[in-house]
Write an enzyme that holds these catalytic residues in place. Structure first.
Site, mmCIF file in Angstrom:
data_model
loop_
_atom_site.group_PDB
_atom_site.id
_atom_site.type_symbol
_atom_site.label_atom_id
_atom_site.label_comp_id
_atom_site.label_asym_id
_atom_site.label_seq_id
_atom_site.Cartn_x
_atom_site.Cartn_y
_atom_site.Cartn_z
ATOM 1 C CB CYS A 7 32.654 62.956 8.926
ATOM 2 S SG CYS A 7 31.115 63.391 8.219
ATOM 3 C CG ASP A 30 27.970 75.340 19.660
ATOM 4 O OD1 ASP A 30 26.980 74.812 18.762
ATOM 5 O OD2 ASP A 30 29.108 75.708 19.628
ATOM 6 C CG ASN A 87 21.200 78.163 10.919
ATOM 7 O OD1 ASN A 87 20.637 78.629 11.039
ATOM 8 N ND2 ASN A 87 22.029 77.729 12.590
ATOM 9 C CG HIS A 100 24.173 71.017 12.927
ATOM 10 N ND1 HIS A 100 25.230 71.877 11.487
ATOM 11 C CD2 HIS A 100 24.379 72.166 13.277
ATOM 12 C CE1 HIS A 100 25.485 72.869 11.407
ATOM 13 N NE2 HIS A 100 24.529 73.282 12.269
ATOM 14 C CG HIS A 102 22.679 75.173 16.482
ATOM 15 N ND1 HIS A 102 23.489 75.713 17.506
ATOM 16 C CD2 HIS A 102 21.998 75.469 15.036
ATOM 17 C CE1 HIS A 102 23.766 75.758 15.846
ATOM 18 N NE2 HIS A 102 23.874 75.281 14.542
HETATM 19 P P1 DGP Z 1 26.085 76.616 12.625
HETATM 20 O O1 DGP Z 1 26.557 77.527 12.193
HETATM 21 O O2 DGP Z 1 25.191 76.738 12.467
HETATM 22 O O3 DGP Z 1 26.637 75.819 11.165
HETATM 23 O O4 DGP Z 1 26.848 75.659 13.595
HETATM 24 C C1 DGP Z 1 27.800 75.203 14.044
HETATM 25 C C2 DGP Z 1 27.637 74.985 15.165
HETATM 26 O O5 DGP Z 1 28.857 74.159 15.255
HETATM 27 C C3 DGP Z 1 28.656 76.521 15.573
HETATM 28 O O6 DGP Z 1 27.587 76.604 16.837
HETATM 29 C C4 DGP Z 1 29.904 75.575 16.306
HETATM 30 C C5 DGP Z 1 29.723 74.525 16.131
HETATM 31 N N1 DGP Z 1 31.572 73.487 16.456
HETATM 32 C C6 DGP Z 1 31.671 73.654 15.197
HETATM 33 N N2 DGP Z 1 32.879 73.110 14.862
HETATM 34 C C7 DGP Z 1 32.417 72.695 16.238
HETATM 35 C C8 DGP Z 1 33.415 71.719 17.221
HETATM 36 O O7 DGP Z 1 35.343 71.411 16.449
HETATM 37 N N3 DGP Z 1 33.539 70.920 17.984
HETATM 38 C C9 DGP Z 1 32.279 71.180 18.882
HETATM 39 N N4 DGP Z 1 31.510 70.749 19.471
HETATM 40 N N5 DGP Z 1 31.317 72.098 18.050
HETATM 41 C C10 DGP Z 1 32.014 73.246 17.161
#
Ligand code: DGP
Length: 113
Positions: A7, A30, A87, A100, A102
């Protein structure tokens, strides 16, 4: 400042490398890529995971797969292919509790999920 990282990114409060922007969705790189191309796609509206997708408006749900394919095309992944993963819950290792996907590609991906 919102407590949800995604958010915060959607609100422009937390910096991210945005690759596609839409009134309902946002796509950004990511922070810890698992493939040469690793894009996170979110609905702007907060729901915790796919399990709560029913709480999103029908128009948003209908556009989800279309936006995902648009992002993959924008990243040049169409010809070689890509994987889309979401996930939900502990067994999946979900770490950010804002729905989200990937979008992964840019190499031959592992056949082990
Ligand atoms: P999940 O494990 O499916 O909840 O994936 C969360 C993903 O979000 C993980 O691959 C890393 C990414 N992520 C976490 N924090 C941040 C952030 O602050 N910025 C970005 N760009 N990605 C993030």
């Amino acid at each position: 400042m919102t407590e949800c990282i995604f958010c915060g990114i959607a609100a422009g409060e937390i910096p991210a490398q945005i690759v596609a922007d839409d009134p309902e969705f946002l796509a950004f790189r990511d922070i810890a890529p698992k493939a040469p191309v690793h894009i996170v796609v979110i609905p702007r509206r907060h729901v915790a995971s796919l399990a709560a997708a029913a709480d999103l408006p029908e128009a948003v749900r209908a556009r989800m797969p279309v936006f995902l394919a648009e992002v993959a095309e924008l990243e040049g992944l169409g010809p070689t292919g890509y994987r889309v993963v979401t996930n939900h819950g502990p067994d999946s290792r979900q770490s950010v509790f804002h729905l989200h996907w990937h979008v992964l590609g840019g190499t031959l991906l592992s056949d082990a999920m």
